[in-house]
Design an enzyme around this catalytic site. Structure first.
Site, PDB file in Angstrom:
ATOM      1  N   LYS A  13      24.318   2.788 -58.268  1.00 18.89           N
ATOM      2  CA  LYS A  13      24.297   2.047 -59.540  1.00 18.89           C
ATOM      3  C   LYS A  13      23.168   1.002 -59.554  1.00 18.89           C
ATOM      4  O   LYS A  13      22.422   0.910 -60.513  1.00 18.89           O
ATOM      5  CB  LYS A  13      25.649   1.323 -59.764  1.00 18.89           C
ATOM      6  CG  LYS A  13      26.848   2.261 -59.825  1.00 18.89           C
ATOM      7  CD  LYS A  13      28.140   1.505 -60.103  1.00 18.89           C
ATOM      8  CE  LYS A  13      28.508   0.493 -59.050  1.00 18.89           C
ATOM      9  NZ  LYS A  13      28.806   1.083 -57.728  1.00 18.89           N
ATOM     10  N   ARG A  87      35.311  -2.923 -63.667  1.00 16.36           N
ATOM     11  CA  ARG A  87      35.797  -2.305 -62.437  1.00 16.36           C
ATOM     12  C   ARG A  87      37.308  -2.177 -62.421  1.00 16.36           C
ATOM     13  O   ARG A  87      37.869  -1.704 -61.434  1.00 16.36           O
ATOM     14  CB  ARG A  87      35.376  -3.179 -61.276  1.00 16.36           C
ATOM     15  CG  ARG A  87      34.572  -2.500 -60.184  1.00 16.36           C
ATOM     16  CD  ARG A  87      34.175  -3.588 -59.197  1.00 16.36           C
ATOM     17  NE  ARG A  87      33.590  -3.064 -58.011  1.00 16.36           N
ATOM     18  CZ  ARG A  87      32.283  -3.054 -57.748  1.00 16.36           C
ATOM     19  NH1 ARG A  87      31.421  -3.488 -58.622  1.00 16.36           N
ATOM     20  NH2 ARG A  87      31.843  -2.590 -56.601  1.00 16.36           N
ATOM     21  N   ARG A 155      24.651  -6.123 -45.645  1.00 13.01           N
ATOM     22  CA  ARG A 155      25.763  -6.845 -46.274  1.00 13.01           C
ATOM     23  C   ARG A 155      27.023  -6.798 -45.418  1.00 13.01           C
ATOM     24  O   ARG A 155      27.338  -5.762 -44.831  1.00 13.01           O
ATOM     25  CB  ARG A 155      26.037  -6.253 -47.665  1.00 13.01           C
ATOM     26  CG  ARG A 155      25.079  -6.745 -48.719  1.00 13.01           C
ATOM     27  CD  ARG A 155      25.184  -6.005 -50.027  1.00 13.01           C
ATOM     28  NE  ARG A 155      26.542  -5.756 -50.491  1.00 13.01           N
ATOM     29  CZ  ARG A 155      26.820  -5.148 -51.642  1.00 13.01           C
ATOM     30  NH1 ARG A 155      25.831  -4.750 -52.432  1.00 13.01           N
ATOM     31  NH2 ARG A 155      28.059  -4.941 -52.001  1.00 13.01           N
ATOM     32  N   ARG A 166      36.929  -0.672 -49.628  1.00 14.79           N
ATOM     33  CA  ARG A 166      36.340  -0.639 -50.977  1.00 14.79           C
ATOM     34  C   ARG A 166      36.531   0.734 -51.617  1.00 14.79           C
ATOM     35  O   ARG A 166      36.729   0.833 -52.828  1.00 14.79           O
ATOM     36  CB  ARG A 166      34.850  -0.992 -50.902  1.00 14.79           C
ATOM     37  CG  ARG A 166      34.639  -2.486 -50.677  1.00 14.79           C
ATOM     38  CD  ARG A 166      33.303  -2.771 -50.059  1.00 14.79           C
ATOM     39  NE  ARG A 166      32.205  -2.511 -50.957  1.00 14.79           N
ATOM     40  CZ  ARG A 166      30.977  -2.194 -50.546  1.00 14.79           C
ATOM     41  NH1 ARG A 166      30.700  -2.098 -49.250  1.00 14.79           N
ATOM     42  NH2 ARG A 166      30.024  -1.971 -51.425  1.00 14.79           N
TER      43      ARG A 166
HETATM   44  P1  ADP Z   1      25.675   0.813 -55.656  1.00 13.80           P
HETATM   45  O1  ADP Z   1      24.999  -0.268 -56.464  1.00 13.80           O
HETATM   46  O2  ADP Z   1      26.343   1.837 -56.514  1.00 13.80           O
HETATM   47  O3  ADP Z   1      26.575   0.253 -54.590  1.00 13.80           O
HETATM   48  P2  ADP Z   1      23.046   1.207 -54.390  1.00 13.80           P
HETATM   49  O4  ADP Z   1      22.074   1.451 -55.471  1.00 13.80           O
HETATM   50  O5  ADP Z   1      23.039  -0.126 -53.733  1.00 13.80           O
HETATM   51  O6  ADP Z   1      24.533   1.609 -54.888  1.00 13.80           O
HETATM   52  O7  ADP Z   1      22.824   2.345 -53.279  1.00 13.80           O
HETATM   53  C1  ADP Z   1      23.596   2.372 -52.099  1.00 13.80           C
HETATM   54  C2  ADP Z   1      22.714   2.845 -50.944  1.00 13.80           C
HETATM   55  O8  ADP Z   1      22.397   4.221 -51.157  1.00 13.80           O
HETATM   56  C3  ADP Z   1      21.379   2.105 -50.824  1.00 13.80           C
HETATM   57  O9  ADP Z   1      21.031   2.048 -49.457  1.00 13.80           O
HETATM   58  C4  ADP Z   1      20.410   3.010 -51.592  1.00 13.80           C
HETATM   59  O10 ADP Z   1      19.067   2.906 -51.099  1.00 13.80           O
HETATM   60  C5  ADP Z   1      20.973   4.384 -51.282  1.00 13.80           C
HETATM   61  N1  ADP Z   1      20.774   5.345 -52.371  1.00 13.80           N
HETATM   62  C6  ADP Z   1      20.728   5.122 -53.704  1.00 13.80           C
HETATM   63  N2  ADP Z   1      20.536   6.265 -54.381  1.00 13.80           N
HETATM   64  C7  ADP Z   1      20.478   7.238 -53.442  1.00 13.80           C
HETATM   65  C8  ADP Z   1      20.272   8.663 -53.481  1.00 13.80           C
HETATM   66  N3  ADP Z   1      20.119   9.312 -54.631  1.00 13.80           N
HETATM   67  N4  ADP Z   1      20.263   9.330 -52.296  1.00 13.80           N
HETATM   68  C9  ADP Z   1      20.423   8.685 -51.123  1.00 13.80           C
HETATM   69  N5  ADP Z   1      20.610   7.368 -51.009  1.00 13.80           N
HETATM   70  C10 ADP Z   1      20.626   6.651 -52.153  1.00 13.80           C
HETATM   71  P1  ADP Z   2      29.017  -2.056 -54.617  1.00 18.28           P
HETATM   72  O1  ADP Z   2      28.759  -1.419 -55.917  1.00 18.28           O
HETATM   73  O2  ADP Z   2      28.086  -1.667 -53.553  1.00 18.28           O
HETATM   74  O3  ADP Z   2      30.458  -1.957 -54.205  1.00 18.28           O
HETATM   75  P2  ADP Z   2      28.760  -4.692 -55.847  1.00 18.28           P
HETATM   76  O4  ADP Z   2      27.579  -5.505 -55.503  1.00 18.28           O
HETATM   77  O5  ADP Z   2      28.856  -4.105 -57.213  1.00 18.28           O
HETATM   78  O6  ADP Z   2      28.836  -3.612 -54.703  1.00 18.28           O
HETATM   79  O7  ADP Z   2      30.088  -5.533 -55.606  1.00 18.28           O
HETATM   80  C1  ADP Z   2      30.293  -6.224 -54.408  1.00 18.28           C
HETATM   81  C2  ADP Z   2      31.643  -6.924 -54.448  1.00 18.28           C
HETATM   82  O8  ADP Z   2      31.649  -7.916 -55.495  1.00 18.28           O
HETATM   83  C3  ADP Z   2      32.852  -6.053 -54.734  1.00 18.28           C
HETATM   84  O9  ADP Z   2      33.343  -5.397 -53.579  1.00 18.28           O
HETATM   85  C4  ADP Z   2      33.831  -7.102 -55.258  1.00 18.28           C
HETATM   86  O10 ADP Z   2      34.332  -7.911 -54.193  1.00 18.28           O
HETATM   87  C5  ADP Z   2      32.930  -7.982 -56.098  1.00 18.28           C
HETATM   88  N1  ADP Z   2      32.800  -7.483 -57.476  1.00 18.28           N
HETATM   89  C6  ADP Z   2      31.670  -6.989 -58.057  1.00 18.28           C
HETATM   90  N2  ADP Z   2      31.912  -6.628 -59.326  1.00 18.28           N
HETATM   91  C7  ADP Z   2      33.223  -6.880 -59.557  1.00 18.28           C
HETATM   92  C8  ADP Z   2      34.091  -6.692 -60.675  1.00 18.28           C
HETATM   93  N3  ADP Z   2      33.641  -6.155 -61.833  1.00 18.28           N
HETATM   94  N4  ADP Z   2      35.378  -7.059 -60.539  1.00 18.28           N
HETATM   95  C9  ADP Z   2      35.849  -7.596 -59.410  1.00 18.28           C
HETATM   96  N5  ADP Z   2      35.109  -7.791 -58.309  1.00 18.28           N
HETATM   97  C10 ADP Z   2      33.797  -7.437 -58.375  1.00 18.28           C
END
Ligand code: ADP
Ligand code: ADP
Length: 213
Positions: A13, A87, A155, A166
Site C-alpha cells: 500500500k 482498518r 520497524r 498483525r
Molecule cells: P504496506 O504499506 O502495505 O505495509 P509496503 O509498501 O511498505 O506495504 O511494502 C512492504 C514491503 O514489501 C516493503 O519492503 C516493499 O519494498 C515490499 N514490496 C512492495 N511491493 C512489492 C512487490 N510488488 N513485490 C515485492 N515486494 C514488494
Molecule cells: P502496515 O500497513 O505495514 O501494517 P501501517 O504503517 O499502515 O503498517 O500501520 C502500522 C501500525 O499503525 C498498525 O499496526 C497499527 O498499530 C497502527 N495503525 C495504522 N493505521 C491504523 C488504523 N487505521 N487504525 C488503527 N491502527 C492503525
C-alpha cells in the site's frame, strides 16, 4: 481524485500510494506514518500509541478517526490517497459519513491481494529510510548500492511475532472493511504479487476501469 488503497500489512500500500501520489499529484495520507511521526516527536498521541504499534495492535477508532479528520481538514479540497485507513468497519462507516458530509466521497478503492506467506517475507526484509520516507526491500527493491544500511530503519513491528499478530488482526478486524466499503465506493481487487512495476500497471488499469485515470 480521492482514493483508498486497501490490503493486508505488507501488501504494498505504501509503495503504490507513493507512486500514485507522485504520478497524479495526490496527497498521501498514511495513518501509520502519522502515528510514527507522533511517536518520534513524543507528542501526547505518540506516547499513547507507542506500545500499540510495537505490538501490532490497532489504535482505537476514536483516536484514529480524530487524526484522520484533522489531516483531511488540513488537506482541504486537494485530492488524496488513503493508505492504511480505514482498518475497521467502524472506521469505514465513519469515513463514508464524514466524506458525504463534505460532499467529497471516495472515487475508488483499490484492494491489493497478497497471500500471507509472501507478506511475512516482504515485512521481515522491509527497511525504510527515515530521511526520505523511501520504502525498500532488501531483495525486491534494494536501496542504492552506496547506502549505509545502518541508517535504514527495521520497524519494531516488522519482527516475526508482531508480523504474525498483525496478520491475525488483519483477518479478524480489517478484512471485513472491504465488503463494508464496497457498498459505497467503486472497488477493484487486484493481484498484488509480481514486481512493483507490474503491480503499479495493474493499479493504473484498475483506475482506468473505474474511470479515474
Ligand atoms: P504496506 O504499506 O502495505 O505495509 P509496503 O509498501 O511498505 O506495504 O511494502 C512492504 C514491503 O514489501 C516493503 O519492503 C516493499 O519494498 C515490499 N514490496 C512492495 N511491493 C512489492 C512487490 N510488488 N513485490 C515485492 N515486494 C514488494
Ligand atoms: P502496515 O500497513 O505495514 O501494517 P501501517 O504503517 O499502515 O503498517 O500501520 C502500522 C501500525 O499503525 C498498525 O499496526 C497499527 O498499530 C497502527 N495503525 C495504522 N493505521 C491504523 C488504523 N487505521 N487504525 C488503527 N491502527 C492503525
Amino acid at each position: 481524485m480521492r482514493l483508498a488503497l486497501f490490503g493486508p500489512p505488507g501488501a504494498g500500500k505504501g509503495t503504490q500510494a507513493k507512486r500514485l501520489a507522485h504520478a497524479h499529484g495526490l496527497t498521501h495520507l498514511s495513518t501509520g506514518d502519522l502515528f510514527r511521526a507522533a511517536i518520534r516527536q513524543k507528542t501526547p498521541l505518540g506516547v499513547r500509541v507507542t506500545e500499540l504499534l510495537a505490538a501490532g495492535e490497532l489504535v482505537p477508532d476514536d483516536v484514529t478517526c480524530g487524526i484522520v479528520a484533522d489531516t483531511l481538514a488540513e488537506i482541504g479540497t486537494r485530492d488524496f490517497v488513503l493508505d492504511g485507513f480505514p482498518r475497521t468497519v467502524p472506521q469505514a462507516e465513519w469515513l463514508v459519513k464524514h466524506l458525504a458530509e463534505a460532499e467529497a466521497p471516495l472515487d475508488a478503492m483499490i484492494s491489493l491481494e497478497v497471500p500471507d506467506d509472501q507478506i511475512v517475507h516482504r515485512l521481515s526484509r522491509r527497511r525504510t529510510d527515515p530521511a526520505t520516507g523511501e520504502i525498500y526491500h532488501l531483495d525486491f527493491n534494494p536501496p542504492p548500492a552506496d547506502t549505509d544500511l545502518a541508517t535504514l530503519v527495521h520497524r519494531s513491528d516488522d519482527q516475526p511475532e508482531a508480523i504474525q499478530h498483525r496478520l491475525e488482526v488483519y483477518h479478524e478486524e480489517t478484512a471485513p472493511v472491504e465488503a463494508a466499503l464496497r457498498a459505497h465506493v467503486p472497488t477493484v481487487e487486484i493481484d498484488g504479487t509480481g514486481t512493483l512495476d507490474e503491480v503499479q500497471a495493474r493499479v493504473d488499469a484498475a483506475l482506468a476501469a473505474v474511470g479515474e485515470a
